[in-house]
Design a protein around this motif. Sequence first.
Motif, mmCIF file in Angstrom:
data_model
loop_
_atom_site.group_PDB
_atom_site.id
_atom_site.type_symbol
_atom_site.label_atom_id
_atom_site.label_comp_id
_atom_site.label_asym_id
_atom_site.label_seq_id
_atom_site.Cartn_x
_atom_site.Cartn_y
_atom_site.Cartn_z
ATOM 1 N N ASP A 1 0.833 -1.211 0.000
ATOM 2 C CA ASP A 1 0.000 0.000 0.000
ATOM 3 C C ASP A 1 0.867 1.259 0.000
ATOM 4 O O ASP A 1 0.473 2.285 -0.524
ATOM 5 N N PRO B 1 0.431 1.758 -5.582
ATOM 6 C CA PRO B 1 0.230 1.904 -4.134
ATOM 7 C C PRO B 1 -1.013 2.731 -3.796
ATOM 8 O O PRO B 1 -1.548 3.455 -4.643
ATOM 9 N N LYS B 2 -1.405 2.657 -2.537
ATOM 10 C CA LYS B 2 -2.474 3.541 -2.045
ATOM 11 C C LYS B 2 -1.914 4.899 -1.671
ATOM 12 O O LYS B 2 -2.651 5.866 -1.538
ATOM 13 N N VAL C 1 -4.064 6.130 3.915
ATOM 14 C CA VAL C 1 -4.047 4.715 3.517
ATOM 15 C C VAL C 1 -5.246 3.982 4.091
ATOM 16 O O VAL C 1 -5.840 3.120 3.441
#
Length: 246
Positions: free
Chosen positions: A95, A173-174, A241
Amino acid sequence: MAESHKVGVPSHGEYLRAMGIQQWLSRNRVPPVPAPAAPVETATGSGLPVPQTGDFDVSSLDWPDLEARVSTCERCALHATRNRTVFGSGDRSADWLVIGEAPGEDEDRQGEPFVGCAGQLLTAMLQAIGYRRDQVYITNILKCRPPRNRDPLPAEAACCRAYLERQIELVNPKLILAVGRIAAHHLLETDTAIGKLRGKVYHYGEDRIPLVVIYHPAYLLRSPQEKRKAWEDLQLAQRVVSGGGA
Ligand code: URA
């Protein structure tokens, strides 16, 4: 990252200790992280001229091919002075994508990002928010060490840019954590002082990946009084996130 990937959730005091923040600070309430002072901003790419060799296209490479391409890269003069390329390390579907500046001496010797003194603090900072370093993906703007750790030249960053762009696509990714002034300036295409960039959420590229800027751990080693702000920025990133927004 799924909750189950996180290491045991430390207490507030453990967070602060892991960050090296003196315990007396924890007697006060941690001030809430301010909402972004400005609306989220968009970064669209480096805007720097990327030398084109005709056959340089890494946009469809998978991880092994991309890593192999970087390991033999001679697109700029840094290949002549490097010992090893430093591609990146960690969870390739994390993430969190952590992007620093460039390898230093230790990284150039070991072929892994953030393994020197600054890297050890970065590892502690990640631990402070509940992540082992192998649960995030860590890389740099440059994959080769600049001599005497000087700042990357714009042309060097431009040569490496396509590698980083492909890493961002592959990790998907987040959150991007831009570590330090150089990473923030390259990713956000700005020369605004890092003190003004931190504390906000930006959005990177067409996919508008949330991006948070944090002080470089090398700077925090020199200016430990700034660790409080880094802690706030990590908490901001953590909220992004976990879907809590800014
Ligand atoms: N500093 C960085 O920005 N990256 C590294 O990999 C090491 C030190």
